[in-house]
Structure formats: structure tokens, C-alpha cells
Enzyme design. Structure first.
Site, short mmCIF file in Angstrom:
data_model
loop_
_atom_site.label_atom_id
_atom_site.label_comp_id
_atom_site.label_asym_id
_atom_site.label_seq_id
_atom_site.Cartn_x
_atom_site.Cartn_y
_atom_site.Cartn_z
CG ASN A 1 -7.29 55.52 70.07
OD1 ASN A 1 -6.65 56.19 70.49
ND2 ASN A 1 -7.64 54.14 70.18
CD GLU B 1 -11.78 52.63 71.46
OE1 GLU B 1 -12.31 52.24 72.63
OE2 GLU B 1 -10.81 51.98 70.87
CB CYS C 1 -7.49 55.39 63.29
SG CYS C 1 -7.81 53.67 63.15
CD GLU D 1 -2.60 55.49 62.70
OE1 GLU D 1 -3.79 55.60 63.53
OE2 GLU D 1 -2.38 54.43 62.62
CB CYS E 1 -5.96 50.06 60.83
SG CYS E 1 -7.13 51.48 60.21
CB CYS F 1 -4.93 54.68 58.96
SG CYS F 1 -5.92 55.06 60.50
N1 THU Z 1 -6.30 52.35 66.24
C1 THU Z 1 -5.77 53.49 65.72
O1 THU Z 1 -5.90 54.51 66.50
N2 THU Z 1 -4.79 53.26 64.70
C2 THU Z 1 -4.45 52.13 64.14
O2 THU Z 1 -3.88 52.25 63.16
C3 THU Z 1 -5.01 50.98 64.62
C4 THU Z 1 -6.09 50.97 65.56
C5 THU Z 1 -7.40 52.45 67.14
C6 THU Z 1 -8.57 52.09 66.81
C7 THU Z 1 -9.30 51.49 67.95
O3 THU Z 1 -9.67 52.96 68.65
C8 THU Z 1 -8.40 51.09 68.63
O4 THU Z 1 -6.92 51.46 67.99
C9 THU Z 1 -8.34 49.37 68.52
O5 THU Z 1 -8.34 49.16 67.35
#
Ligand code: THU
Length: 134
Positions: free
Chosen positions: A42, A44, A53, A55, A88, A91
Site C-alpha cells: 500500500n 499512501e 492498496c 492488492e 477492501c 480491491c
Molecule cells: N489497505 C490495503 O492495502 N489493502 C486492503 O485490502 C485494506 C486496506 C491499505 C489502504 C491504506 O493504506 C491502509 O491499508 C489503511 O486502510
């Protein structure tokens, strides 16, 4: 490459996470039929909605290298969660379009717990290209 090795790759990807806002690092690894593994973590941004994310980064990484839905064998994701980390909603939508419907997805956590699922289980009744008449 077996399930455990793929999860280990996802863990390696997780170590690269850029997540200074959530402090929640996620890693993903996507295995292809030819043995190639694409990683994603991930990433940000101070403009929060731009966060991407793990995935989706792994899947887009593979697509960017010329791989297609039929080339994908399985995917692992991992985070430091109580229960194995679950993808999420955004994704799930991308997974449902770009991974084979019954491709194993290993949801893992740092405690070594793993739940195996599939795109079809993660997002039944998905909106798809068929809804657009494509
Ligand atoms: N996140 C992911 O990378 N994958 C997921 O399936 C759930 C959330 C990341 C997004 C963000 O950077 C952090 O986790 C908190 O939500």
C-alpha cells in the site's frame, strides 16, 4: 511456489509499505503460471483518497508487465491483523475483474493464520463488463 512461499513474498512486499498516515502496512503477492511473482504494497498520500492498496498495486504491476487474467494462479495478502487480512471493497471489485473467478486467494496475518478464499466468494453478484453490455 507453494502457499507458504507466496505468503512470504507478500510479507516481503509489506516491508516496502509507504503508510505514514495509517501505519497499517499491507503486502500482496500475485503468482503467475510461468512462476513469475508480482508484488504490491500500500502506498499512501497526504491527500488520503489517493492511497492505493497492496492488492491493486500487485495486480496492476502484473498487468503493466503484460500478464493477463488467464496467467494468474493465486494471490496472497498479509497485514498485522487479528484475523487474516481481508481485501477492501474496491480491491474486491478489481480482483473480480482481473483474477480468474476461482483463483485461490490466501488472506494471512503475521501470526501465521491463513484463510483461503476466491474472487467469487469475495464478491458475489459483482458489477462487471457484462452489465455494460461489453
Ligand atoms: N489497505 C490495503 O492495502 N489493502 C486492503 O485490502 C485494506 C486496506 C491499505 C489502504 C491504506 O493504506 C491502509 O491499508 C489503511 O486502510
Amino acid at each position: 511456489m507453494n502457499k507458504i512461499e507466496l505468503i512470504e513474498k507478500a510479507k516481503e512486499a509489506r516491508a516496502l509499505s509507504y503508510s505514514p498516515y495509517s501505519n497499517f502496512a499491507v503486502g500482496a503477492a500475485l503468482l503467475c503460471k510461468d512462476g513469475q511473482v508480482f508484488l504490491g504494497t500500500n502506498v499512501e498520500n497526504a491527500s488520503y483518497p489517493l492511497c492505493m492498496c497492496a492488492e491493486r498495486n500487485a495486480i496492476y504491476n502484473a498487468i503493466m508487465h503484460g500478464y493477463k487474467k488467464e496467467d494468474f494462479v493465486s494471490m496472497a495478502l498479509i497485514a498485522d491483523t487479528d484475523e487474516p487480512c481481508s481485501p477492501c471493497g474496491a480491491c474486491r471489485q478489481v480482483i473480480s475483474e482481473l483474477l480468474p473467478a476461482n483463483c485461490p486467494i490466501y488472506m494471512a496475518n503475521l501470526k501465521g493464520e491463513v484463510i483461503e478464499t476466491t474472487p467469487i466468494e469475495l464478491l458475489p453478484f459483482a458489477f462487471s463488463s457484462e452489465d455494460l453490455g461489453k
